[in-house]
Design a protein around this motif. Sequence first.
Motif, mmCIF file in Angstrom:
data_model
loop_
_atom_site.group_PDB
_atom_site.id
_atom_site.type_symbol
_atom_site.label_atom_id
_atom_site.label_comp_id
_atom_site.label_asym_id
_atom_site.label_seq_id
_atom_site.Cartn_x
_atom_site.Cartn_y
_atom_site.Cartn_z
ATOM 1 N N PRO A 126 0.117 -9.961 15.730
ATOM 2 C CA PRO A 126 -0.341 -8.716 16.338
ATOM 3 C C PRO A 126 -1.094 -7.863 15.321
ATOM 4 O O PRO A 126 -1.051 -8.138 14.121
ATOM 5 N N ARG A 186 4.511 0.761 0.499
ATOM 6 C CA ARG A 186 4.977 0.042 1.694
ATOM 7 C C ARG A 186 4.491 -1.406 1.584
ATOM 8 O O ARG A 186 3.289 -1.638 1.415
ATOM 9 N N GLY A 215 -1.932 -5.195 12.713
ATOM 10 C CA GLY A 215 -1.100 -4.573 11.686
ATOM 11 C C GLY A 215 -0.151 -5.547 11.000
ATOM 12 O O GLY A 215 0.588 -5.166 10.091
ATOM 13 N N ALA A 216 -0.168 -6.827 11.395
ATOM 14 C CA ALA A 216 0.763 -7.806 10.813
ATOM 15 C C ALA A 216 0.426 -8.143 9.363
ATOM 16 O O ALA A 216 1.276 -8.644 8.635
ATOM 17 N N GLY A 217 -0.826 -7.897 8.955
ATOM 18 C CA GLY A 217 -1.224 -8.212 7.579
ATOM 19 C C GLY A 217 -2.205 -9.368 7.483
ATOM 20 O O GLY A 217 -2.501 -9.852 6.389
ATOM 21 N N LYS A 218 -2.754 -9.786 8.619
ATOM 22 C CA LYS A 218 -3.656 -10.941 8.645
ATOM 23 C C LYS A 218 -4.906 -10.714 7.799
ATOM 24 O O LYS A 218 -5.290 -11.554 6.991
ATOM 25 N N VAL A 274 3.096 -4.704 2.618
ATOM 26 C CA VAL A 274 2.356 -5.209 3.785
ATOM 27 C C VAL A 274 2.203 -6.722 3.747
ATOM 28 O O VAL A 274 1.870 -7.330 4.760
ATOM 29 N N TYR A 312 0.875 -1.172 0.000
ATOM 30 C CA TYR A 312 0.000 0.000 0.000
ATOM 31 C C TYR A 312 0.904 1.212 0.000
ATOM 32 O O TYR A 312 1.782 1.324 0.866
ATOM 33 N N ARG A 313 0.693 2.094 -0.910
ATOM 34 C CA ARG A 313 1.521 3.313 -1.025
ATOM 35 C C ARG A 313 3.006 2.969 -0.876
ATOM 36 O O ARG A 313 3.707 3.479 -0.012
ATOM 37 N N THR A 340 -5.410 -8.543 5.452
ATOM 38 C CA THR A 340 -5.081 -8.378 4.036
ATOM 39 C C THR A 340 -4.866 -9.751 3.394
ATOM 40 O O THR A 340 -5.362 -10.023 2.301
HETATM 41 P P1 ADP Z 1 -4.049 -7.090 10.685
HETATM 42 O O1 ADP Z 1 -5.321 -7.669 10.174
HETATM 43 O O2 ADP Z 1 -3.003 -8.126 10.977
HETATM 44 O O3 ADP Z 1 -4.247 -6.185 11.852
HETATM 45 P P2 ADP Z 1 -4.044 -5.611 8.183
HETATM 46 O O4 ADP Z 1 -3.983 -6.652 7.118
HETATM 47 O O5 ADP Z 1 -5.361 -5.002 8.452
HETATM 48 O O6 ADP Z 1 -3.387 -6.198 9.524
HETATM 49 O O7 ADP Z 1 -3.038 -4.466 7.819
HETATM 50 C C1 ADP Z 1 -1.676 -4.674 7.467
HETATM 51 C C2 ADP Z 1 -1.026 -3.357 7.127
HETATM 52 O O8 ADP Z 1 -1.575 -2.843 5.921
HETATM 53 C C3 ADP Z 1 -1.258 -2.296 8.178
HETATM 54 O O9 ADP Z 1 -0.093 -1.554 8.321
HETATM 55 C C4 ADP Z 1 -2.359 -1.455 7.596
HETATM 56 O O10 ADP Z 1 -2.276 -0.150 8.055
HETATM 57 C C5 ADP Z 1 -2.097 -1.560 6.111
HETATM 58 N N1 ADP Z 1 -3.333 -1.445 5.318
HETATM 59 C C6 ADP Z 1 -4.342 -2.319 5.306
HETATM 60 N N2 ADP Z 1 -5.307 -1.960 4.440
HETATM 61 C C7 ADP Z 1 -4.895 -0.799 3.892
HETATM 62 C C8 ADP Z 1 -5.440 0.090 2.903
HETATM 63 N N3 ADP Z 1 -6.604 -0.156 2.331
HETATM 64 N N4 ADP Z 1 -4.714 1.195 2.584
HETATM 65 C C9 ADP Z 1 -3.523 1.419 3.164
HETATM 66 N N5 ADP Z 1 -2.942 0.628 4.057
HETATM 67 C C10 ADP Z 1 -3.614 -0.472 4.438
#
Ligand code: ADP
Length: 369
Positions: A38, A17, A40-43, A19, A14-15, A45
């Motif tokens: 934890p 970075r 923000g780990a990417g679960k 993930v 994302y942008r 996604t």
């Molecule tokens: P988890 O479910 O493990 O808490 P996420 O999969 O929700 O983690 O997020 C993983 C990372 O991707 C995080 O840093 C989150 O901020 C980023 N992220 C998730 N969705 C988006 C999005 N639509 N746009 C930008 N960043 C995103």
Amino acid sequence: MSAVLEAQGIRKSYRRREVLAVDRLALEAGRTVALLGPSGAGKSTLLAVLGLLERPDAGRIVFDGREVSAGDRKARLQIAAAFQRPWLFKGTVGENVGYGLALRGLPTADWRCRVAEALERVGLGGWEDRSALALSGGEAQRVALARALAVRPRVLLLDEPLASLDPVVKLRLAQDFARLLHEDGMTVLWVTHDHDEAALVADDVAVMREGRIVASGPADDVFLVPGDPWAAGFLGLEAPVAGVVAEVEEGVARIVCEGVDLFAVAPVEPGARVRLGVRPEDVVLFEAGANVPASSARNRLACVVRELEPAGVTFRAILECAGVRIAARVSRAAARELRLAPGAEVLAVFKATAVRVAEEPSSHEGASG
Ligand code: ADP
Ligand code: MG
């Protein structure tokens, strides 16, 4: 084993970075994989990518041996999902449970039957006509699960389904859900940040950190001797203890670790280099020097308490015996009785079967004997 749904070489940013950087995650038929990590780990996604709801930047999703993509409606209809918030709409429980069936164009008569059956499965038989907005948090999650099951999916994806419930309801529901998903032979990805919940539901565990899977395998292996030190900490364990097998008698190995003898039931040979883990809940504490009757609990270590910290309704004690550190889970009552505090001496007792052993890959090289 045959994977029903598999992610291979997935990358997503994302942008700019990154993930997700997941080389492989496979959901085997009839098994539940707990995806732990934890916030923000990417679960989420990764779940969305597996559920064909998000497109990865690179990598493949294979469903029943066929590569599929986010546009594949036929594949998507065979994958059901439920989330932390059940998203029930105004109306009856029956209408909510039948929602996915209506989408799939099922005739009304079949629909009623499927709804009744799904509600029965989740312990809410006969609740069709109740208002969906008058349910407790736990009931609403049962309805959300019934909605997912009603479509008879090939794969079920659950994203922190119990995270908003209070701890008691949560663990009861985890047990109920795990039992019924097992009975149905469902193939499940269960995302959670709670290792107690994962331990209740998982056949297999994958631990995620910063977009990567850092430990994975059968639940017993990952929970007891995770290969990765960070994963060990996240799972509430001390880092695995290294040792060498001194002898094996009637299936019980004596393993020398940092000057301490530990006994484990494991298929290892003398001379093998191993890593050991003991689950905190398998360690029982007694007063130092207590005369503990002979039993199958072969391991008795005179320990010093190094740390004592609250862990939910129990305490977590970090114990040290010579160079070996282990964690123990202690009830509040036991902590008071034993007057546990840093510096206190205790006797830690655990069975040889409670010690998990992982052999080092290059185990026999340079080992004597
Ligand atoms: P988890 O479910 O493990 O808490 P996420 O999969 O929700 O983690 O997020 C993983 C990372 O991707 C995080 O840093 C989150 O901020 C980023 N992220 C998730 N969705 C988006 C999005 N639509 N746009 C930008 N960043 C995103
Ligand atoms: Mg999430």
